[in-house]
Design a protein around this motif. Structure first.
Motif, short mmCIF file in Angstrom:
data_model
loop_
_atom_site.label_atom_id
_atom_site.label_comp_id
_atom_site.label_asym_id
_atom_site.label_seq_id
_atom_site.Cartn_x
_atom_site.Cartn_y
_atom_site.Cartn_z
N ARG A 91 -17.18 -4.49 -3.14
CA ARG A 91 -18.24 -5.19 -3.88
C ARG A 91 -19.53 -4.38 -3.91
NH1 ARG A 91 -16.15 -10.84 -1.31
NH2 ARG A 91 -14.95 -11.53 -3.14
N ALA A 92 -19.63 -3.37 -3.07
CA ALA A 92 -20.77 -2.46 -3.09
C ALA A 92 -20.50 -1.24 -3.97
CB ALA A 92 -21.11 -2.01 -1.68
N GLY A 93 -19.35 -1.22 -4.65
CA GLY A 93 -19.02 -0.10 -5.52
C GLY A 93 -18.46 1.09 -4.78
N ARG A 94 -17.96 0.88 -3.56
CA ARG A 94 -17.42 1.96 -2.76
C ARG A 94 -15.92 1.76 -2.57
NH1 ARG A 94 -21.41 4.39 0.61
NH2 ARG A 94 -20.16 4.20 2.50
N THR A 95 -15.24 2.80 -2.08
CA THR A 95 -13.80 2.75 -1.88
C THR A 95 -13.49 2.82 -0.40
OG1 THR A 95 -13.47 3.89 -3.99
CG2 THR A 95 -11.59 3.79 -2.49
N PRO A 96 -13.16 1.71 0.23
CA PRO A 96 -12.93 1.69 1.68
C PRO A 96 -11.56 2.22 2.06
CG PRO A 96 -12.53 -0.48 0.78
CD PRO A 96 -13.01 0.37 -0.37
N ASN A 97 -11.40 2.53 3.34
CA ASN A 97 -10.09 2.89 3.88
C ASN A 97 -9.80 1.94 5.05
OD1 ASN A 97 -7.88 4.11 5.33
ND2 ASN A 97 -8.26 5.95 4.12
N PRO A 98 -9.06 0.87 4.79
CA PRO A 98 -8.83 -0.13 5.85
C PRO A 98 -8.04 0.38 7.03
CG PRO A 98 -7.45 -0.57 3.94
CD PRO A 98 -8.41 0.50 3.53
N CYS A 99 -7.16 1.39 6.82
CA CYS A 99 -6.34 1.90 7.92
C CYS A 99 -7.21 2.62 8.96
CB CYS A 99 -5.27 2.83 7.38
SG CYS A 99 -4.10 2.00 6.28
N ILE A 100 -8.17 3.40 8.49
CA ILE A 100 -9.06 4.09 9.42
C ILE A 100 -9.88 3.08 10.20
CG2 ILE A 100 -11.13 5.56 9.53
CD1 ILE A 100 -9.93 7.19 7.22
N ARG A 101 -10.35 2.06 9.52
CA ARG A 101 -11.14 1.01 10.17
C ARG A 101 -10.29 0.25 11.19
NH1 ARG A 101 -16.76 -0.40 9.87
NH2 ARG A 101 -16.94 -2.59 10.40
N CYS A 102 -9.05 -0.04 10.81
CA CYS A 102 -8.16 -0.78 11.70
C CYS A 102 -7.85 0.02 12.96
CB CYS A 102 -6.88 -1.14 10.96
SG CYS A 102 -5.69 -2.08 11.95
N ASN A 103 -7.57 1.31 12.80
CA ASN A 103 -7.27 2.12 13.98
C ASN A 103 -8.45 2.15 14.95
OD1 ASN A 103 -4.60 2.96 13.54
ND2 ASN A 103 -5.26 4.53 12.11
N ARG A 104 -9.64 2.28 14.43
CA ARG A 104 -10.82 2.37 15.30
C ARG A 104 -11.12 1.06 16.02
NH1 ARG A 104 -13.93 1.78 18.52
NH2 ARG A 104 -16.06 2.59 18.76
N PHE A 105 -11.13 -0.03 15.28
CA PHE A 105 -11.62 -1.28 15.86
C PHE A 105 -10.52 -2.26 16.28
CE2 PHE A 105 -15.30 0.14 13.36
CZ PHE A 105 -16.27 0.10 14.35
N ILE A 106 -9.31 -2.10 15.76
CA ILE A 106 -8.26 -3.07 16.07
C ILE A 106 -7.17 -2.44 16.94
CG2 ILE A 106 -6.68 -4.79 15.14
CD1 ILE A 106 -9.66 -5.22 14.46
N LYS A 107 -6.43 -1.51 16.40
CA LYS A 107 -5.28 -0.97 17.15
C LYS A 107 -5.71 -0.25 18.42
CE LYS A 107 -1.84 0.19 14.74
NZ LYS A 107 -0.98 0.83 13.73
N PHE A 108 -6.79 0.52 18.35
CA PHE A 108 -7.28 1.22 19.53
C PHE A 108 -8.58 0.60 20.04
CE2 PHE A 108 -4.51 4.08 17.28
CZ PHE A 108 -3.77 4.68 18.28
N GLY A 109 -8.80 -0.66 19.68
CA GLY A 109 -9.99 -1.38 20.10
C GLY A 109 -9.65 -2.77 20.58
N ALA A 110 -9.55 -3.73 19.64
CA ALA A 110 -9.29 -5.12 20.00
C ALA A 110 -7.95 -5.30 20.71
CB ALA A 110 -9.34 -6.00 18.74
N LEU A 111 -6.94 -4.53 20.30
CA LEU A 111 -5.63 -4.64 20.96
C LEU A 111 -5.72 -4.23 22.42
CD1 LEU A 111 -2.58 -5.07 21.02
CD2 LEU A 111 -2.30 -2.77 20.09
N VAL A 156 -11.90 -5.61 9.37
CA VAL A 156 -11.09 -4.95 8.34
C VAL A 156 -11.17 -5.70 7.01
CG1 VAL A 156 -8.79 -4.13 7.70
CG2 VAL A 156 -9.55 -3.99 10.08
N LEU A 157 -10.78 -6.97 6.99
CA LEU A 157 -10.76 -7.70 5.72
C LEU A 157 -12.16 -7.83 5.13
CD1 LEU A 157 -8.17 -10.56 6.36
CD2 LEU A 157 -7.81 -8.33 5.30
N GLN A 158 -13.14 -8.26 5.94
CA GLN A 158 -14.48 -8.44 5.40
C GLN A 158 -15.10 -7.10 5.02
OE1 GLN A 158 -15.68 -11.59 4.80
NE2 GLN A 158 -17.09 -10.40 3.53
N TYR A 159 -14.88 -6.10 5.86
CA TYR A 159 -15.35 -4.74 5.53
C TYR A 159 -14.76 -4.28 4.20
CZ TYR A 159 -14.02 0.25 5.49
OH TYR A 159 -13.71 1.53 5.12
N PHE A 160 -13.45 -4.49 4.01
CA PHE A 160 -12.76 -4.07 2.79
C PHE A 160 -13.41 -4.72 1.56
CE2 PHE A 160 -9.29 -4.40 -0.32
CZ PHE A 160 -8.79 -3.12 -0.31
N LYS A 161 -13.66 -6.02 1.63
CA LYS A 161 -14.25 -6.72 0.49
C LYS A 161 -15.70 -6.31 0.27
CE LYS A 161 -12.87 -10.78 2.12
NZ LYS A 161 -12.62 -12.24 2.21
#
Length: 396
Positions: free
Chosen positions: A113-133, A104-109
């Motif tokens: 820095r690539a000129g794109r607009t990330p969505n950390p909540c979507i990333r977190c749900n996929r890989f953290i809340k419904f993944g790592a947890l 999440v944090l590294q993806y966000f940065k």
């Protein structure tokens, strides 16, 4: 296609409930206990002191207390633990800090820095809340039949095979003959969070339930007050961290100033680094002009932020990549759908063309404003998510 809602956990089932200390997750845990389920509360540990270098964590505590990520995490955990103790509910804290920093944090940065607009909540749900947890629960030997959260969404199953809903031109791939679990919009369209959940695999969704999915936020607060829950008096939680802390988050690398230009390439001024801007942004540009200017494009290859008028922000469609489909079934055809290009946008009718190479094109029935690469485009059919992906570029 017609859909049927998947049943909520029955009495006697073992249910792990993701808890944050807010009213939604707290009421979820209590409602499941009232159903006769064997409930275990679980909270993700995300924060490490020093994650935001240079900030006064004590001063930031009040501001960031209601963020899902911040120095207020300890207080949230203490409140969850106290509630579970009062209710006779088992409670665990699962350390997912390393995965969160990486996914999440590294993806966000990296995305900014690539000129794109990330969505950390979507990333977190996929890989953290419904993944790592969930992986963490297995690691500590916590067995469960269902995993529930306080999200405003529903889990449903189509009454026909997936391929049938896309028509005769759809791919004949074997995945099309399945009836996988899918995400559907909630009963409270104003609070609907289905957009945030579109990347969760159908295999994971089979044991996921959202007990608040048919309720309104107003009803949730009323039910929480009836039960005397302290969480009913808490402020609404906010996602991730507010922009005023982005400088601290990005302090691991120096910013690279560059030029603001207009659409014709004329230099208008200097920007402080592309990670500070997103398509559609108006405030904080520091450029004087006769009419309002907005960020129209961000070009990493030249370290340029392109400014334009509001009318320059509209486009006819978009190209998307990194697609996800229910049951991993790519229909490889064109179909009509309602699409959203950000959480707060109103769904618009569009023609979607899914390709075998994993990319997708979307042509809007009406031009849309500020389509931002890096954000997600999500397709809805009959109120159910039919797929989605990451926006790669807007079409003129």
């Amino acid at each position: 296609m017609e859909y049927e809602a998947l049943d909520l956990p029955p009495a006697g089932s073992r249910v792990a409930v993701g808890m944050s200390g807010g009213v939604d997750s707290t009421l979820t845990a209590l409602l499941l206990k009232e159903r006769g389920c064997s409930v275990t509360g679980v909270t993700m540990s995300l924060w490490t002191d020093g994650d935001l270098p240079g900030i006064d964590e004590q001063a930031a505590l009040a501001h960031l207390h209601d963020s899902c990520y911040g120095p207020g995490e300890k207080q949230d955990i203490d409140e969850c633990r106290a509630f579970c103790a009062e209710q006779g509910i088992a409670y665990h804290v699962i350390d997912v800090r390393e995965a969160y920093r990486r996914e999440v944090l590294q993806y966000f940065k990296d995305e900014y820095r690539a000129g794109r607009t990330p969505n950390p909540c979507i990333r977190c749900n996929r890989f953290i809340k419904f993944g790592a947890l969930l992986s963490g629960l297995q690691a500590v030997g916590l067995d469960y039949d269902y995993f529930c959260t306080g999200h405003y969404a529903r889990v449903v199953r189509g009454r026909e095979d997936l391929a049938a809903s896309f028509g005769p031109e759809a791919s004949a791939a074997p995945e099309g003959h399945a009836r996988p679990a899918q995400i559907a919009v909630s009963g409270d369209r104003g609070k609907d969070q289905a957009y945030f959940l579109y990347r969760i695999p159908s295999a994971v969704l089979e044991t996921v339930r959202f007990p608040l999915g048919t309720l309104t936020k107003q009803a949730v607060f009323a039910m929480a007050r009836e039960r005397g829950l302290k969480a009913a008096s808490r402020a609404e939680s906010q996602d991730f961290i507010p922009p005023e802390y982005f400088d601290a988050l990005f302090s691991d690398e120096p910013s690279r100033p560059g030029n603001f230009t207009d659409l014709d390439g004329k230099i208008l001024g200097r920007h402080k680094g592309i990670e500070h801007y997103t398509v559609g942004q108006r405030r904080g540009l520091g450029i004087s002009a006769k009419e309002a200017l907005y960020v129209a494009a961000i070009r990493k290859e030249t370290n340029t932020v392109v400014l334009g008028k509001d009318s320059d922000l509209f486009c006819s469609g978009l190209e998307a990549t990194d697609m996800v489909w229910p049951g991993s079934y790519n229909p490889c055809c064109s179909f009509e759908a309602d699409v959203k290009i950000r959480l707060a946008s109103v769904p618009v009718r569009a023609r979607v063309t899914a390709r075998a190479d994993g990319s997708c094109s979307v042509v809007f029935a009406e031009r849309q404003r500020a389509v931002a690469p890096g954000q997600s485009v999500v397709f809805y059919r009959d109120g159910v998510i039919a797929g989605g992906g990451i926006i790669d570029r807007a079409l003129p």
